[in-house]
Design a protein around this motif. Sequence first.
Motif, PDB file in Angstrom:
ATOM      1  N   ILE A   1      37.500  48.329  38.055  1.00  8.90           N
ATOM      2  CA  ILE A   1      38.526  48.674  37.072  1.00  8.90           C
ATOM      3  C   ILE A   1      38.885  47.415  36.310  1.00  8.90           C
ATOM      4  O   ILE A   1      39.203  46.390  36.921  1.00  8.90           O
ATOM      5  N   LYS A   2      38.873  47.497  34.972  1.00 10.62           N
ATOM      6  CA  LYS A   2      39.203  46.327  34.150  1.00 10.62           C
ATOM      7  C   LYS A   2      40.499  46.602  33.382  1.00 10.62           C
ATOM      8  O   LYS A   2      40.630  47.623  32.705  1.00 10.62           O
ATOM      9  N   VAL A   3      41.470  45.704  33.513  1.00 14.52           N
ATOM     10  CA  VAL A   3      42.728  45.801  32.771  1.00 14.52           C
ATOM     11  C   VAL A   3      43.014  44.439  32.144  1.00 14.52           C
ATOM     12  O   VAL A   3      42.232  43.499  32.297  1.00 14.52           O
ATOM     13  N   ALA A   4      44.129  44.314  31.438  1.00 12.84           N
ATOM     14  CA  ALA A   4      44.392  43.080  30.702  1.00 12.84           C
ATOM     15  C   ALA A   4      45.878  42.764  30.642  1.00 12.84           C
ATOM     16  O   ALA A   4      46.709  43.662  30.507  1.00 12.84           O
ATOM     17  N   GLY A   5      46.180  41.479  30.704  1.00 11.17           N
ATOM     18  CA  GLY A   5      47.537  41.008  30.475  1.00 11.17           C
ATOM     19  C   GLY A   5      47.685  40.497  29.056  1.00 11.17           C
ATOM     20  O   GLY A   5      46.759  40.568  28.249  1.00 11.17           O
TER      21      GLY A   5
ATOM     22  N   GLY B   1      39.531  52.113  46.580  1.00  7.54           N
ATOM     23  CA  GLY B   1      39.195  50.779  47.074  1.00  7.54           C
ATOM     24  C   GLY B   1      38.567  49.874  46.038  1.00  7.54           C
ATOM     25  O   GLY B   1      38.230  48.725  46.335  1.00  7.54           O
ATOM     26  N   ALA B   2      38.405  50.350  44.807  1.00 10.30           N
ATOM     27  CA  ALA B   2      37.721  49.586  43.770  1.00 10.30           C
ATOM     28  C   ALA B   2      38.449  48.294  43.437  1.00 10.30           C
ATOM     29  O   ALA B   2      39.684  48.260  43.399  1.00 10.30           O
ATOM     30  N   PRO B   3      37.720  47.220  43.163  1.00  6.96           N
ATOM     31  CA  PRO B   3      38.356  45.970  42.739  1.00  6.96           C
ATOM     32  C   PRO B   3      38.918  46.108  41.332  1.00  6.96           C
ATOM     33  O   PRO B   3      38.444  46.918  40.523  1.00  6.96           O
ATOM     34  N   ILE B   4      39.919  45.296  41.035  1.00  6.14           N
ATOM     35  CA  ILE B   4      40.559  45.281  39.719  1.00  6.14           C
ATOM     36  C   ILE B   4      40.307  43.924  39.080  1.00  6.14           C
ATOM     37  O   ILE B   4      40.718  42.887  39.605  1.00  6.14           O
ATOM     38  N   ALA B   5      39.616  43.938  37.949  1.00  6.38           N
ATOM     39  CA  ALA B   5      39.335  42.712  37.197  1.00  6.38           C
ATOM     40  C   ALA B   5      40.318  42.610  36.038  1.00  6.38           C
ATOM     41  O   ALA B   5      40.542  43.595  35.325  1.00  6.38           O
ATOM     42  N   VAL B   6      40.899  41.448  35.843  1.00  2.74           N
ATOM     43  CA  VAL B   6      41.981  41.284  34.875  1.00  2.74           C
ATOM     44  C   VAL B   6      41.614  40.263  33.804  1.00  2.74           C
ATOM     45  O   VAL B   6      41.312  39.097  34.119  1.00  2.74           O
ATOM     46  N   HIS B   7      41.630  40.711  32.553  1.00  7.46           N
ATOM     47  CA  HIS B   7      41.538  39.790  31.418  1.00  7.46           C
ATOM     48  C   HIS B   7      42.881  39.073  31.295  1.00  7.46           C
ATOM     49  O   HIS B   7      43.920  39.711  31.089  1.00  7.46           O
ATOM     50  N   LEU B   8      42.871  37.756  31.438  1.00  4.42           N
ATOM     51  CA  LEU B   8      44.064  36.948  31.217  1.00  4.42           C
ATOM     52  C   LEU B   8      43.988  36.384  29.797  1.00  4.42           C
ATOM     53  O   LEU B   8      43.062  35.640  29.476  1.00  4.42           O
TER      54      LEU B   8
ATOM     55  N   HIS C   1      43.958  34.157  26.943  1.00  2.86           N
ATOM     56  CA  HIS C   1      43.861  32.696  26.876  1.00  2.86           C
ATOM     57  C   HIS C   1      44.068  32.056  28.256  1.00  2.86           C
ATOM     58  O   HIS C   1      44.522  30.921  28.366  1.00  2.86           O
ATOM     59  N   GLY C   2      43.744  32.808  29.297  1.00  2.00           N
ATOM     60  CA  GLY C   2      43.841  32.279  30.652  1.00  2.00           C
ATOM     61  C   GLY C   2      45.236  32.220  31.225  1.00  2.00           C
ATOM     62  O   GLY C   2      45.441  31.644  32.299  1.00  2.00           O
ATOM     63  N   THR C   3      46.215  32.835  30.563  1.00  2.00           N
ATOM     64  CA  THR C   3      47.609  32.723  30.990  1.00  2.00           C
ATOM     65  C   THR C   3      48.074  33.974  31.742  1.00  2.00           C
ATOM     66  O   THR C   3      47.450  35.018  31.676  1.00  2.00           O
ATOM     67  N   GLY C   4      49.200  33.827  32.423  1.00  4.61           N
ATOM     68  CA  GLY C   4      49.855  34.968  33.050  1.00  4.61           C
ATOM     69  C   GLY C   4      49.328  35.349  34.413  1.00  4.61           C
ATOM     70  O   GLY C   4      49.663  36.422  34.923  1.00  4.61           O
ATOM     71  N   ALA C   5      48.527  34.498  35.041  1.00  3.89           N
ATOM     72  CA  ALA C   5      47.926  34.856  36.319  1.00  3.89           C
ATOM     73  C   ALA C   5      48.974  35.172  37.381  1.00  3.89           C
ATOM     74  O   ALA C   5      48.847  36.146  38.135  1.00  3.89           O
ATOM     75  N   LEU C   6      50.021  34.371  37.452  1.00  2.00           N
ATOM     76  CA  LEU C   6      51.022  34.585  38.494  1.00  2.00           C
ATOM     77  C   LEU C   6      51.837  35.850  38.243  1.00  2.00           C
ATOM     78  O   LEU C   6      52.242  36.538  39.194  1.00  2.00           O
ATOM     79  N   ASP C   7      52.063  36.192  36.974  1.00  3.70           N
ATOM     80  CA  ASP C   7      52.738  37.451  36.664  1.00  3.70           C
ATOM     81  C   ASP C   7      51.891  38.645  37.086  1.00  3.70           C
ATOM     82  O   ASP C   7      52.412  39.657  37.575  1.00  3.70           O
ATOM     83  N   VAL C   8      50.584  38.536  36.893  1.00  2.00           N
ATOM     84  CA  VAL C   8      49.683  39.602  37.321  1.00  2.00           C
ATOM     85  C   VAL C   8      49.724  39.761  38.833  1.00  2.00           C
ATOM     86  O   VAL C   8      49.785  40.887  39.353  1.00  2.00           O
ATOM     87  N   ILE C   9      49.697  38.664  39.542  1.00  3.30           N
ATOM     88  CA  ILE C   9      49.762  38.723  41.006  1.00  3.30           C
ATOM     89  C   ILE C   9      51.081  39.344  41.455  1.00  3.30           C
ATOM     90  O   ILE C   9      51.117  40.181  42.369  1.00  3.30           O
TER      91      ILE C   9
ATOM     92  N   ILE D   1      40.481  40.266  40.693  1.00  2.00           N
ATOM     93  CA  ILE D   1      39.650  39.226  40.090  1.00  2.00           C
ATOM     94  C   ILE D   1      40.317  38.794  38.795  1.00  2.00           C
ATOM     95  O   ILE D   1      40.514  39.600  37.882  1.00  2.00           O
ATOM     96  N   LEU D   2      40.689  37.543  38.718  1.00  2.00           N
ATOM     97  CA  LEU D   2      41.400  37.011  37.555  1.00  2.00           C
ATOM     98  C   LEU D   2      40.415  36.330  36.620  1.00  2.00           C
ATOM     99  O   LEU D   2      39.774  35.338  36.993  1.00  2.00           O
ATOM    100  N   GLY D   3      40.284  36.854  35.403  1.00  2.00           N
ATOM    101  CA  GLY D   3      39.310  36.340  34.463  1.00  2.00           C
ATOM    102  C   GLY D   3      39.884  35.345  33.480  1.00  2.00           C
ATOM    103  O   GLY D   3      41.072  35.355  33.181  1.00  2.00           O
ATOM    104  N   HIS D   4      39.029  34.466  32.990  1.00  2.00           N
ATOM    105  CA  HIS D   4      39.352  33.509  31.924  1.00  2.00           C
ATOM    106  C   HIS D   4      40.270  32.376  32.364  1.00  2.00           C
ATOM    107  O   HIS D   4      40.930  31.753  31.523  1.00  2.00           O
ATOM    108  N   LEU D   5      40.325  32.071  33.634  1.00  2.00           N
ATOM    109  CA  LEU D   5      41.210  30.988  34.067  1.00  2.00           C
ATOM    110  C   LEU D   5      40.811  29.646  33.468  1.00  2.00           C
ATOM    111  O   LEU D   5      41.645  28.752  33.325  1.00  2.00           O
ATOM    112  N   ASN D   6      39.542  29.515  33.090  1.00  2.00           N
ATOM    113  CA  ASN D   6      39.110  28.263  32.483  1.00  2.00           C
ATOM    114  C   ASN D   6      39.705  28.040  31.102  1.00  2.00           C
ATOM    115  O   ASN D   6      39.701  26.922  30.587  1.00  2.00           O
ATOM    116  N   ARG D   7      40.214  29.105  30.462  1.00  2.00           N
ATOM    117  CA  ARG D   7      40.751  28.959  29.113  1.00  2.00           C
ATOM    118  C   ARG D   7      42.144  28.317  29.108  1.00  2.00           C
ATOM    119  O   ARG D   7      42.619  27.893  28.062  1.00  2.00           O
TER     120      ARG D   7
END
Length: 303
Positions: free
Chosen positions: A131-135, A159-166, A168-176, A191-197
């Motif tokens: 499952i892919k969602v976005a912040g 049980g499916a994993p959830i992949a998250v578009h962050l 510009h790489g922001t908002g990871a802690l809010d997603v958690i 799965i937190l995406g774009h953390l390198n940005r």
Amino acid sequence: MVARVRTVLADVHPDDLGVCDAHDHLFLRSPKLPGRELDDVPAARSELAAFRATGGASLVQWTPYGMGRRTAELPALSSATGVHVVCATGLHQAAHYEPEFLDAVRGRLAHVFVSELTTGIGGSGVRAGLIKVAGGFHALDAHARWTMAAAAEAHHETGAPIAVHLEHGTGALDVIDLLCDELGVPPHRVILGHLNRSPDGVVQRQAAEAGCYLAFDGPSLAHHATDWRMPDAVKALADAGFGHRLLLGGDTVVSGARSVDGGPGMPYLLRRVRPRLVAALGAELVGHILTRNPGRAFAVDWP
């Protein structure tokens, strides 16, 4: 039950994924990217073959519901190139859809996700594997909270994993805070995406400490802090004991970025990024990041 990764052809053992691009796109359409769509089947086949030629064995397409996934084309592409392909369900930011489209799925979004994960996507016979969602940028708006609540509901059923578009790489802690603390999704299923940005080492370590997977993706986007900072960020996390939580992806999102159209494309991840990471981390750890970690991140005890 043995956990399996749900590909477009079959559920496979995690060890069978081989070298995995954990976040990319063969097809993608959005009103935000007019004229730059990934919508060409021969180009997608050539790109996937080029990835295979550099040693790639599997690819996870994060293109969600309603963004031109071309799902019916994916099994033939996977068969023709010998690359495992995992397809996503989910929903992106509101800006990627017409308002009428969103109105049509209001109130039944979790059902859509579960159906695509278990029964299949339309008449394609393909079942989604994540499952892919976005912040949003440093925030979660009402749309993000709605889609993440639906994703959490679908996760609890499948049980499916959830992949998250962050963004510009922001908002990871809010997603958690939302997905894990409020909605009860186990961190290792996120799965937190774009953390390198957003190369904030403190946030990256906090996200890893929470138990989530961290995807360093999009190295072909030169205007982001990617290639030249990625090795240091990945090494810092690995040295802190989080090498088992790291993923790598190319995130090719527009036609001009494909290697067959003159861009770096999918092969760039293995042709240029992998050697640089090997120099910083060693071949064994980079091998694990490209093979074992994706298997664990995307494997599910499917009901």
